[in-house]
Design a protein around this motif. Structure first.
Motif, PDB file in Angstrom:
ATOM      1  N   ASP A  68       0.815  -1.216   0.000  1.00 14.81           N
ATOM      2  CA  ASP A  68       0.000   0.000   0.000  1.00 14.81           C
ATOM      3  C   ASP A  68       0.850   1.267   0.000  1.00 14.81           C
ATOM      4  OD1 ASP A  68      -2.660  -1.284   0.261  1.00 14.81           O
ATOM      5  OD2 ASP A  68      -1.876  -1.940   2.203  1.00 14.81           O
ATOM      6  N   LEU A  69       2.003   1.214   0.659  1.00 14.31           N
ATOM      7  CA  LEU A  69       2.882   2.366   0.797  1.00 14.31           C
ATOM      8  C   LEU A  69       4.324   1.886   0.711  1.00 14.31           C
ATOM      9  CD1 LEU A  69       0.971   3.740   3.883  1.00 14.31           C
ATOM     10  CD2 LEU A  69       1.257   5.105   1.806  1.00 14.31           C
ATOM     11  N   LEU A  70       5.159   2.644  -0.006  1.00 14.18           N
ATOM     12  CA  LEU A  70       6.558   2.234  -0.169  1.00 14.18           C
ATOM     13  C   LEU A  70       7.441   3.466  -0.230  1.00 14.18           C
ATOM     14  CD1 LEU A  70       8.000  -0.525  -2.421  1.00 14.18           C
ATOM     15  CD2 LEU A  70       8.786   1.828  -2.789  1.00 14.18           C
ATOM     16  N   SER A  71       8.581   3.415   0.468  1.00 13.02           N
ATOM     17  CA  SER A  71       9.500   4.553   0.547  1.00 13.02           C
ATOM     18  C   SER A  71      10.815   4.240  -0.142  1.00 13.02           C
ATOM     19  CB  SER A  71       9.797   4.891   2.015  1.00 13.02           C
ATOM     20  OG  SER A  71       8.619   5.128   2.746  1.00 13.02           O
ATOM     21  N   THR A  72      11.376   5.251  -0.822  1.00 12.64           N
ATOM     22  CA  THR A  72      12.692   5.109  -1.444  1.00 12.64           C
ATOM     23  C   THR A  72      13.482   6.405  -1.287  1.00 12.64           C
ATOM     24  OG1 THR A  72      12.184   5.975  -3.637  1.00 12.64           O
ATOM     25  CG2 THR A  72      11.648   3.666  -3.246  1.00 12.64           C
ATOM     26  N   SER A  73      14.758   6.338  -1.687  1.00 18.13           N
ATOM     27  CA  SER A  73      15.616   7.515  -1.675  1.00 18.13           C
ATOM     28  C   SER A  73      16.559   7.457  -2.863  1.00 18.13           C
ATOM     29  CB  SER A  73      16.421   7.564  -0.367  1.00 18.13           C
ATOM     30  OG  SER A  73      17.002   8.829  -0.185  1.00 18.13           O
ATOM     31  N   ALA A  74      16.675   8.554  -3.603  1.00 15.16           N
ATOM     32  CA  ALA A  74      17.433   8.561  -4.855  1.00 15.16           C
ATOM     33  C   ALA A  74      18.927   8.376  -4.655  1.00 15.16           C
ATOM     34  CB  ALA A  74      17.170   9.864  -5.612  1.00 15.16           C
ATOM     35  N   HIS A  75      19.466   8.850  -3.543  1.00 10.99           N
ATOM     36  CA  HIS A  75      20.924   8.841  -3.398  1.00 10.99           C
ATOM     37  C   HIS A  75      21.489   7.452  -3.114  1.00 10.99           C
ATOM     38  CE1 HIS A  75      21.585   8.686   1.104  1.00 10.99           C
ATOM     39  NE2 HIS A  75      20.301   8.969   1.067  1.00 10.99           N
ATOM     40  N   LYS A  76      20.617   6.461  -2.936  1.00 11.45           N
ATOM     41  CA  LYS A  76      21.100   5.091  -2.754  1.00 11.45           C
ATOM     42  C   LYS A  76      21.350   4.391  -4.089  1.00 11.45           C
ATOM     43  CE  LYS A  76      20.339   5.361   1.765  1.00 11.45           C
ATOM     44  NZ  LYS A  76      21.400   5.390   2.779  1.00 11.45           N
ATOM     45  N   ILE A  77      20.900   4.986  -5.192  1.00 11.37           N
ATOM     46  CA  ILE A  77      21.042   4.333  -6.497  1.00 11.37           C
ATOM     47  C   ILE A  77      21.804   5.224  -7.483  1.00 11.37           C
ATOM     48  CG2 ILE A  77      18.984   2.905  -6.179  1.00 11.37           C
ATOM     49  CD1 ILE A  77      17.565   4.847  -8.176  1.00 11.37           C
ATOM     50  N   ASN A  78      22.791   5.956  -6.959  1.00  7.80           N
ATOM     51  CA  ASN A  78      23.628   6.847  -7.772  1.00  7.80           C
ATOM     52  C   ASN A  78      22.858   8.034  -8.321  1.00  7.80           C
ATOM     53  OD1 ASN A  78      24.670   3.749  -8.549  1.00  7.80           O
ATOM     54  ND2 ASN A  78      26.239   5.131  -7.785  1.00  7.80           N
ATOM     55  N   GLY A  79      21.806   8.408  -7.607  1.00  3.06           N
ATOM     56  CA  GLY A  79      21.042   9.598  -7.932  1.00  3.06           C
ATOM     57  C   GLY A  79      21.344  10.720  -6.952  1.00  3.06           C
ATOM     58  N   PRO A  80      20.595  11.828  -7.031  1.00  5.67           N
ATOM     59  CA  PRO A  80      20.864  12.986  -6.171  1.00  5.67           C
ATOM     60  C   PRO A  80      20.362  12.797  -4.749  1.00  5.67           C
ATOM     61  CG  PRO A  80      18.971  13.408  -7.562  1.00  5.67           C
ATOM     62  CD  PRO A  80      19.532  12.093  -8.012  1.00  5.67           C
ATOM     63  N   LYS A  81      20.995  13.505  -3.819  1.00  5.74           N
ATOM     64  CA  LYS A  81      20.549  13.510  -2.427  1.00  5.74           C
ATOM     65  C   LYS A  81      19.323  14.410  -2.272  1.00  5.74           C
ATOM     66  CE  LYS A  81      25.079  12.564  -0.378  1.00  5.74           C
ATOM     67  NZ  LYS A  81      25.759  12.289  -1.667  1.00  5.74           N
ATOM     68  N   PHE A  82      18.684  14.260  -1.108  1.00  5.82           N
ATOM     69  CA  PHE A  82      17.533  15.075  -0.718  1.00  5.82           C
ATOM     70  C   PHE A  82      16.379  14.911  -1.709  1.00  5.82           C
ATOM     71  CE2 PHE A  82      15.517  18.970   1.116  1.00  5.82           C
ATOM     72  CZ  PHE A  82      15.612  18.568   2.433  1.00  5.82           C
ATOM     73  N   LEU A  83      16.157  13.667  -2.143  1.00  7.46           N
ATOM     74  CA  LEU A  83      15.059  13.374  -3.053  1.00  7.46           C
ATOM     75  C   LEU A  83      14.693  11.894  -2.925  1.00  7.46           C
ATOM     76  CD1 LEU A  83      13.171  14.155  -5.441  1.00  7.46           C
ATOM     77  CD2 LEU A  83      15.015  13.436  -6.971  1.00  7.46           C
ATOM     78  N   GLY A  84      13.414  11.628  -2.909  1.00 10.89           N
ATOM     79  CA  GLY A  84      12.915  10.262  -2.907  1.00 10.89           C
ATOM     80  C   GLY A  84      11.482  10.272  -3.366  1.00 10.89           C
ATOM     81  N   PHE A  85      10.809   9.153  -3.205  1.00 10.77           N
ATOM     82  CA  PHE A  85       9.373   9.149  -3.468  1.00 10.77           C
ATOM     83  C   PHE A  85       8.659   8.259  -2.473  1.00 10.77           C
ATOM     84  CE2 PHE A  85      10.531   5.534  -6.319  1.00 10.77           C
ATOM     85  CZ  PHE A  85       9.584   4.591  -5.950  1.00 10.77           C
ATOM     86  N   LEU A  86       7.401   8.545  -2.296  1.00 15.43           N
ATOM     87  CA  LEU A  86       6.504   7.694  -1.527  1.00 15.43           C
ATOM     88  C   LEU A  86       5.463   7.157  -2.495  1.00 15.43           C
ATOM     89  CD1 LEU A  86       5.337   6.548   1.149  1.00 15.43           C
ATOM     90  CD2 LEU A  86       4.011   8.668   1.356  1.00 15.43           C
ATOM     91  N   TYR A  87       5.429   5.846  -2.651  1.00 18.91           N
ATOM     92  CA  TYR A  87       4.339   5.224  -3.400  1.00 18.91           C
ATOM     93  C   TYR A  87       3.142   5.111  -2.477  1.00 18.91           C
ATOM     94  CZ  TYR A  87       1.363   1.351  -4.808  1.00 18.91           C
ATOM     95  OH  TYR A  87       0.265   0.569  -5.091  1.00 18.91           O
TER      96      TYR A  87
END
Length: 383
Positions: free
Chosen positions: A194-213
């Protein structure tokens, strides 16, 4: 002296392609995605395209993706907003003893607000028991939050089985996938998430960014108050260049690439274990070496030497490792994950280090780690 980075579970260096994408966007599409003029419409198109790429990566609908400042905000939002929005249905929440502090501190806050939280224990490999979860589940349980993979020992939780268990229960299912996203195959439909959290900087992306599904039908007020961005679900002007960079990083993580990285990291783990054994180091692995776990994380108990001394000597030898989660490693507190696995009196909690591999890790990096660690252990053992 070459400097070796083996702390990718804390953060990863941005990929060159991500930097280029962000640079192009900052130069060419700098408009506010909420503006109606041509500059705003161009930014909106980038935002929408990026959202589609990211949604597709977990088999979600585009509208189910909410961009946030990262994993912490996504976790906080999922727990706290769910609790307050659903408290008329019950005030019981289930999580685990080895969650990230973004979950544990949110849970502690909710306990202060009158909610009841059950913390599931884990075994010596860092795994929960489905039987324990079933026993803890109650009619008034409104949320179950279990991380997909642990950031300190790499244990992989039975997400699909939990989703199956909860699909006919009123409790919403949230998973912190910050460490697992980009390595494991995640399908929110298949696993009834129902809900899922991620963070971009763990996959060689930028810091201070993620998404909530947030699955369609899972509704609660915006956690951040202000404008009507993200379809009124998260206020604040979207960071379009960073979001485009996030999407670029996601595009590069195909199913084949994720499987390749897991296999490569598994080989890395076995190589380190074999080399330390050959060098006569007295150590044990905290957790399991099985192929189902997050393969980029290797937690080692180096017997008789404190974590602080190990980290300091490795750093002096040009090798960066961690004593646990980056969010708590700056404190003198022992790892709550290792305490949950082995008990507070175990020497492991004060004598362990975490290696974590990434996209740019090489076998030569591992050789330098083994060399420096071996010299450190041999020198200290003579004292």
């Amino acid at each position: 002296m070459k400097r070796v980075y083996l702390d990718n579970a804390a953060t990863t260096p941005m990929a060159a392609s991500v930097i280029q994408t962000m640079t192009d966007q900052m130069t060419n599409d700098f408009g506010n995605a909420s503006s109606t003029h041509a500059f705003g419409r161009a930014a909106r198109e980038v935002l929408d395209n990026s959202r589609h790429v990211i949604a597709k990566s977990i088999n979600a609908a585009d509208d189910d993706i909410i961009f946030t400042s990262g994993g912490t905000e996504s976790d906080n939002t999922a727990l706290i907003q769910t609790a307050f929005a659903r408290q008329k249905l019950g005030k019981h929440i289930i999580t685990t003893a080895i969650e990230h502090q973004a979950i544990l501190k949110s849970a502690a806050y909710l306990e202060e607000q009158g909610f009841e939280v059950t913390y599931l224990p884990v075994d010596r490999n860092g795994n929960i028991s489905l039987a324990d979860l079933k026993a803890a589940l109650r009619a008034d349980t409104i949320l179950v939050s279990v991380m997909t993979g642990n950031n300190e020992v790499g244990s992989h939780m039975p997400i699909h089985e939990i989703g199956e268990l909860l699909k006919d229960h009123q409790a919403w299912f949230h998973t912190d996938a910050v460490q697992a996203y980009g390595l494991l195959d995640i399908d929110v439909q298949r696993d009834h998430i129902d809900l899922l959290s991620t963070s971009a900087h763990k996959i060689n992306g930028p810091k201070f960014l993620g998404f909530l599904y947030k699955r369609n039908g899972v509704n609660f007020p915006s956690f951040i108050k202000g404008g009507e961005q993200e379809d009124k679900r998260r206020a604040g002007t979207e960071n379009v260049p960073a979001i485009a960079g996030f999407a670029q990083a996601v595009q590069e993580l195909t199913t084949e690439e994720k499987a390749h990285r897991q296999a490569k990291y598994h080989d890395f783990k076995q190589y380190v274990v074999d080399q330390l054994t050959a060098n006569g180091i007295d150590f044990e692995v905290n957790g399991a070496l099985g192929t189902d776990n997050l393969q980029h994380v290797l937690n080692l108990w180096i017997k008789g030497i404190s974590t602080y001394i190990l980290q300091t000597n490795l750093d002096l030898g040009g090798v960066a490792v961690s004593g646990g989660s980056a969010c708590t490693a700056g404190s003198l507190e022992p790892s709550h994950v290792l305490i949950a696995m082995f008990g507070a009196d175990s020497p492991r909690v004060n004598e362990s280090i975490r290696l974590s591999f990434g996209r740019y890790t090489t076998k030569e990096d591992l050789d330098q780690f083994v060399t420096v660690l071996t010299k450190t252990v041999q020198r200290l053992s003579k004292k």
